[in-house]
Structure formats: structure tokens, C-alpha cells
Design a protein around this motif. Structure first.
Motif, PDB file in Angstrom:
ATOM      1  N   ALA A  12     -43.596  16.225 -16.601  1.00 23.97           N
ATOM      2  CA  ALA A  12     -42.964  15.600 -17.760  1.00 23.97           C
ATOM      3  C   ALA A  12     -42.661  14.130 -17.474  1.00 23.97           C
ATOM      4  O   ALA A  12     -42.870  13.255 -18.335  1.00 23.97           O
ATOM      5  N   LEU A  13     -42.167  13.838 -16.293  1.00 30.60           N
ATOM      6  CA  LEU A  13     -41.855  12.461 -15.930  1.00 30.60           C
ATOM      7  C   LEU A  13     -43.118  11.611 -15.852  1.00 30.60           C
ATOM      8  O   LEU A  13     -43.119  10.436 -16.241  1.00 30.60           O
ATOM      9  N   THR A  14     -44.197  12.210 -15.358  1.00 31.67           N
ATOM     10  CA  THR A  14     -45.472  11.498 -15.295  1.00 31.67           C
ATOM     11  C   THR A  14     -45.975  11.186 -16.699  1.00 31.67           C
ATOM     12  O   THR A  14     -46.483  10.081 -16.959  1.00 31.67           O
ATOM     13  N   GLU A  15     -45.822  12.134 -17.603  1.00 31.80           N
ATOM     14  CA  GLU A  15     -46.254  11.915 -18.984  1.00 31.80           C
ATOM     15  C   GLU A  15     -45.452  10.802 -19.641  1.00 31.80           C
ATOM     16  O   GLU A  15     -45.987  10.000 -20.413  1.00 31.80           O
ATOM     17  N   LEU A  16     -44.162  10.735 -19.344  1.00 30.95           N
ATOM     18  CA  LEU A  16     -43.325   9.671 -19.901  1.00 30.95           C
ATOM     19  C   LEU A  16     -43.656   8.314 -19.306  1.00 30.95           C
ATOM     20  O   LEU A  16     -43.456   7.289 -19.941  1.00 30.95           O
ATOM     21  N   GLY A  17     -44.143   8.317 -18.072  1.00 32.74           N
ATOM     22  CA  GLY A  17     -44.494   7.066 -17.405  1.00 32.74           C
ATOM     23  C   GLY A  17     -43.613   6.806 -16.201  1.00 32.74           C
ATOM     24  O   GLY A  17     -42.393   6.649 -16.340  1.00 32.74           O
ATOM     25  N   LEU A  18     -44.219   6.770 -15.042  1.00 33.85           N
ATOM     26  CA  LEU A  18     -43.489   6.537 -13.804  1.00 33.85           C
ATOM     27  C   LEU A  18     -43.370   5.041 -13.526  1.00 33.85           C
ATOM     28  O   LEU A  18     -44.253   4.257 -13.874  1.00 33.85           O
ATOM     29  N   ALA A  19     -42.274   4.664 -12.888  1.00 30.67           N
ATOM     30  CA  ALA A  19     -42.094   3.271 -12.484  1.00 30.67           C
ATOM     31  C   ALA A  19     -43.026   2.951 -11.322  1.00 30.67           C
ATOM     32  O   ALA A  19     -43.524   3.853 -10.629  1.00 30.67           O
ATOM     33  N   ASP A  20     -43.283   1.684 -11.112  1.00 31.07           N
ATOM     34  CA  ASP A  20     -44.093   1.259  -9.968  1.00 31.07           C
ATOM     35  C   ASP A  20     -43.469   1.779  -8.673  1.00 31.07           C
ATOM     36  O   ASP A  20     -42.252   1.630  -8.457  1.00 31.07           O
ATOM     37  N   GLY A  21     -44.284   2.364  -7.845  1.00 31.87           N
ATOM     38  CA  GLY A  21     -43.808   2.860  -6.561  1.00 31.87           C
ATOM     39  C   GLY A  21     -43.145   4.224  -6.613  1.00 31.87           C
ATOM     40  O   GLY A  21     -42.696   4.727  -5.577  1.00 31.87           O
ATOM     41  N   ALA A  22     -43.082   4.831  -7.791  1.00 34.05           N
ATOM     42  CA  ALA A  22     -42.441   6.142  -7.897  1.00 34.05           C
ATOM     43  C   ALA A  22     -43.255   7.194  -7.157  1.00 34.05           C
ATOM     44  O   ALA A  22     -44.472   7.273  -7.310  1.00 34.05           O
ATOM     45  N   SER A  23     -42.564   7.997  -6.363  1.00 33.04           N
ATOM     46  CA  SER A  23     -43.253   9.036  -5.598  1.00 33.04           C
ATOM     47  C   SER A  23     -42.263  10.098  -5.162  1.00 33.04           C
ATOM     48  O   SER A  23     -41.118   9.785  -4.785  1.00 33.04           O
ATOM     49  N   LYS A  24     -42.704  11.340  -5.197  1.00 29.51           N
ATOM     50  CA  LYS A  24     -41.873  12.428  -4.687  1.00 29.51           C
ATOM     51  C   LYS A  24     -41.659  12.291  -3.182  1.00 29.51           C
ATOM     52  O   LYS A  24     -40.699  12.844  -2.637  1.00 29.51           O
ATOM     53  N   ASP A  25     -42.537  11.543  -2.529  1.00 35.13           N
ATOM     54  CA  ASP A  25     -42.406  11.347  -1.084  1.00 35.13           C
ATOM     55  C   ASP A  25     -41.224  10.459  -0.729  1.00 35.13           C
ATOM     56  O   ASP A  25     -40.872  10.319   0.450  1.00 35.13           O
ATOM     57  N   ASN A  26     -40.611   9.822  -1.731  1.00 39.44           N
ATOM     58  CA  ASN A  26     -39.458   8.963  -1.476  1.00 39.44           C
ATOM     59  C   ASN A  26     -38.157   9.749  -1.356  1.00 39.44           C
ATOM     60  O   ASN A  26     -37.083   9.157  -1.254  1.00 39.44           O
ATOM     61  N   LEU A  27     -38.258  11.076  -1.369  1.00 41.62           N
ATOM     62  CA  LEU A  27     -37.079  11.930  -1.238  1.00 41.62           C
ATOM     63  C   LEU A  27     -36.869  12.338   0.213  1.00 41.62           C
ATOM     64  O   LEU A  27     -37.792  12.789   0.886  1.00 41.62           O
ATOM     65  N   THR A  28     -35.633  12.179   0.660  1.00 39.67           N
ATOM     66  CA  THR A  28     -35.219  12.655   1.978  1.00 39.67           C
ATOM     67  C   THR A  28     -34.008  13.559   1.811  1.00 39.67           C
ATOM     68  O   THR A  28     -33.008  13.141   1.216  1.00 39.67           O
ATOM     69  N   VAL A  29     -34.102  14.786   2.296  1.00 41.62           N
ATOM     70  CA  VAL A  29     -32.957  15.692   2.285  1.00 41.62           C
ATOM     71  C   VAL A  29     -32.321  15.619   3.667  1.00 41.62           C
ATOM     72  O   VAL A  29     -32.971  15.936   4.673  1.00 41.62           O
ATOM     73  N   THR A  30     -31.080  15.184   3.721  1.00 42.77           N
ATOM     74  CA  THR A  30     -30.429  14.925   5.004  1.00 42.77           C
ATOM     75  C   THR A  30     -29.573  16.118   5.445  1.00 42.77           C
ATOM     76  O   THR A  30     -29.083  16.877   4.607  1.00 42.77           O
ATOM     77  N   PRO A  31     -29.375  16.259   6.746  1.00 43.83           N
ATOM     78  CA  PRO A  31     -28.562  17.375   7.241  1.00 43.83           C
ATOM     79  C   PRO A  31     -27.062  17.163   7.086  1.00 43.83           C
ATOM     80  O   PRO A  31     -26.295  18.122   7.167  1.00 43.83           O
ATOM     81  N   THR A  32     -26.631  15.898   6.884  1.00 40.90           N
ATOM     82  CA  THR A  32     -25.191  15.634   6.765  1.00 40.90           C
ATOM     83  C   THR A  32     -24.925  14.708   5.582  1.00 40.90           C
ATOM     84  O   THR A  32     -25.797  13.950   5.145  1.00 40.90           O
ATOM     85  N   LEU A  33     -23.703  14.751   5.103  1.00 41.32           N
ATOM     86  CA  LEU A  33     -23.273  13.883   4.016  1.00 41.32           C
ATOM     87  C   LEU A  33     -23.336  12.420   4.432  1.00 41.32           C
ATOM     88  O   LEU A  33     -23.804  11.556   3.679  1.00 41.32           O
ATOM     89  N   ALA A  34     -22.880  12.133   5.637  1.00 40.36           N
ATOM     90  CA  ALA A  34     -22.868  10.745   6.109  1.00 40.36           C
ATOM     91  C   ALA A  34     -24.270  10.144   6.131  1.00 40.36           C
ATOM     92  O   ALA A  34     -24.464   8.966   5.782  1.00 40.36           O
ATOM     93  N   GLU A  35     -25.255  10.943   6.509  1.00 47.87           N
ATOM     94  CA  GLU A  35     -26.630  10.437   6.540  1.00 47.87           C
ATOM     95  C   GLU A  35     -27.163  10.206   5.122  1.00 47.87           C
ATOM     96  O   GLU A  35     -27.974   9.311   4.895  1.00 47.87           O
ATOM     97  N   ALA A  36     -26.699  10.997   4.172  1.00 48.58           N
ATOM     98  CA  ALA A  36     -27.178  10.846   2.796  1.00 48.58           C
ATOM     99  C   ALA A  36     -26.748   9.516   2.195  1.00 48.58           C
ATOM    100  O   ALA A  36     -27.522   8.851   1.503  1.00 48.58           O
ATOM    101  N   VAL A  37     -25.520   9.103   2.454  1.00 45.91           N
ATOM    102  CA  VAL A  37     -25.008   7.874   1.833  1.00 45.91           C
ATOM    103  C   VAL A  37     -25.350   6.630   2.634  1.00 45.91           C
ATOM    104  O   VAL A  37     -25.141   5.507   2.159  1.00 45.91           O
TER     105      VAL A  37
END
Length: 317
Positions: A59-84
Motif C-alpha cells: 500500500a505504501l509503495t502504491e502511494l509513493g515512497l520517499a527517496d531512499g525509503a527501504s524496509k532495510d532501514n529498520l533496526t530492532v534493538t535489544p534495549t530501549l537506550a539503543e533505540a533512542v
């Protein structure tokens, strides 16, 4: 004071809580070209988040992704401190539990770099009651989205009694920067604006099912094929303004005002008896007619995109 240049330089967003709402925010920020760092204490959070983003991406692809948009830009961190760490904005989307929200926002505040705005996706609590133990509560605000956050534009922004005006302004600017429609509320209202309107409709629907006055499917059809078709272009107030003809709202109120005293609606919530619960559950299953939740989500997303495009074309034309 809100700094628009700072808003435009944010390239990393932290999402704390990765359920339906938090995951929807993750998908939205990824689609807008941001790097997203997510944290959720659930042991299966990463797998669920990946599935949610994968489901939203067409759905997001159909609406149009921003330049550089990628699912690979997601990082799931083990701690809250690392997330922020390194984030220019933090979106909290934990379950609606006041004690949990209070502690979590305090913990986020403690590890987030100074000056970074922290927003809560809460749908019911005021920031005044959630920010009470934070060390720097002035940067905490509510950024209340609507499901799914990656498609529905609206975000209601409001601060608490300890929130600085600059934080509310900055959050509103940032949400607009990432493609959201923002209502900056003048003050805290329980349930915010849109949820109060939804709640009135929802309570009346429950009353009609409980009293055998309408089925679940009849209620849904009454909205999707009735007033719901008008609302994407004009809300309930403008709809009634047009109902007054050339006289507008003034004529509508003068003509139909007395009917406001008619006992049509019952805004007190009905008792959620086992019978009413079962009727609602069975009614939804009947209406779904074998379609899974995933099927319905995909159907909903296609419909929202089609409506948004049609309304945009109507306004532009």
C-alpha cells in the motif's frame, strides 16, 4: 520556539512499542525515508513487526515512497537506550495502561538525548497524567494517530500542563513534515477530538445491537453507503451546513433544531453483557464471510487509498 530547520534535518526516528499502532508508525516513517530504530520488550516483537511492515509495504509503495525509503532501514534493538540513540524524534506506542505509560515515558526521557521531543500515541490518557515523573517533562507531548498510522493522515497533538509550547509546535511541525494532517489542540480533552466523535457513534451502535434494532452488518452499511461517503470530503458540520440549503447551517438549526430534543440517541454506554459481546463478535464474523484479518486489512488499505485519491482529484479538479 519551533525550529523548522531542525525538523527537516531529522533522519532517524525511534519507535518504542511495536504493536499494531507502533508498527504502523514504523512502516510510515520507513516509507518517508527515515531510518527507524524500534524497541519492544515482547520476545516475538521483531518477527511481528517484520510481518506488519511487509503487509503495509504494498500500500505504501502504491502511494509513493520517499527517496531512499527501504524496509532495510529498520533496526530492532535489544534495549530501549539503543533505540533512542541518535534519534531526532521518539514515538511511544505502548499499551493503554497508565502506570505503564508513566514509567515508560520516564525511562524514555532518562535515556533520550537532551532537546529531542518525545511523543505518545496514547488514545485516552492526557499527557498531564503521564509526564508526572519525567525529569524533563517539558519535551513530552501527545501525538495521537489513527489506525493504520501508515495510511490515515490525522494526528492530534497536545501537550500536558508541564509541556513547553515549543515541544508542541515542534511535534506538529515534524508530523506535517512527514506527511500528516495535524490538529494542534488548544487544551487537553479526555479522548481527544476524533475519538469522542467515534465513541458517540460506537455507543449508539452497541445500543441498537443490544436492543435488536439493527444487525452489525446493517450498521456498517448505514455508514459506508450513507453518511460515510460524504465525510471524506466534508465533515459532519459542513454536511449539516449543506443540509440547510441556501440558508446553510442557520436554516438547518432553525428548522431541525427542535429535533435535537428528540430521544433518538443514547450516549450512555450500554452494559456489555455476554449476550451483547457474543452478538458483536458473531456479527463481525458473519459480515467478514470467511475473510481473514489479513484479507480485511488489505481490503481496507486499498479502499482508503482509492478514497484519498478520489477526494484529492476532486479537490484539485
Amino acid at each position: 520556539m519551533s525550529d523548522h530547520s531542525t525538523v527537516s534535518t531529522v533522519d532517524t526516528v525511534a519507535c518504542v512499542g511495536a504493536g499494531v499502532i507502533g508498527g504502523g508508525w514504523v512502516a510510515h516513517f520507513l516509507a518517508r525515508g527515515f531510518r527507524v530504530r524500534a524497541w519492544d520488550p515482547a520476545p516475538d516483537a521483531a518477527a511481528k513487526l517484520t510481518r506488519l511492515v511487509d503487509a503495509a509495504w504494498p500500500a505504501l509503495t502504491e502511494l509513493g515512497l520517499a527517496d531512499g525509503a527501504s524496509k532495510d532501514n529498520l533496526t530492532v534493538t535489544p534495549t530501549l537506550a539503543e533505540a533512542v540513540e541518535g534519534a531526532g524524534f521518539v514515538q511511544e506506542s505502548a499499551p493503554e495502561d497508565l502506570a505503564l505509560k508513566q514509567k515508560l515515558l520516564t525511562d524514555i526521557d532518562a535515556v533520550t538525548p537532551a532537546g529531542v521531543v518525545i511523543a505518545s500515541s496514547t488514545s485516552g490518557y492526557g499527557m498531564s497524567e503521564m509526564q508526572i515523573s519525567a525529569t524533563t517533562p517539558e519535551r513530552l507531548a501527545v501525538g495521537h494517530p489513527f489506525n493504520p498510522p501508515y495510511l490515515i493522515p490525522l494526528v492530534e497533538v497536545v501537550g500536558g500542563t508541564l509541556t513547553a509550547p515549543w515541544a508542541v509546535e515542534w511535534a506538529a511541525d515534524f508530523y506535517r513534515h512527514v506527511g500528516k494532517t495535524v490538529i494542534t489542540m488548544d487544551r487537553e480533552v479526555p479522548g481527544f477530538i476524533a475519538n469522542r466523535l467515534q465513541e458517540a457513534l460506537w455507543r449508539e451502535a452497541l445500543h441498537m445491537v443490544a436492543n435488536g434494532e439493527a444487525t452489525v452488518e446493517q450498521i456498517d452499511t448505514a455508514i459506508t453507503d450513507g453518511p460515510g461517503l460524504r465525510w471524506p470530503a466534508q465533515g459532519p458540520c459542513l454536511t449539516f451546513h449543506l443540509a440547510g440549503g441556501e440558508g446553510g447551517m442557520a436554516h438547518m438549526l432553525d428548522h431541525f433544531g427542535p429535533s435535537l430534543k428528540s430521544p433518538w440517541t443514547r450516549l450512555d454506554a450500554p452494559e456489555l453483557t455476554p449476550e451483547l459481546r457474543d452478538a458483536m463478535v458473531e456479527g463481525c464474523l458473519d459480515e467478514a464471510d470467511g475473510r481473514s484479518i489479513a484479507d480485511l486489512v488489505a481490503e481496507r488499505d486499498r479502499a482508503i487509498i482509492a478514497v484519498q485519491r478520489a477526494v484529492r482529484e476532486s479537490r484539485d479538479g
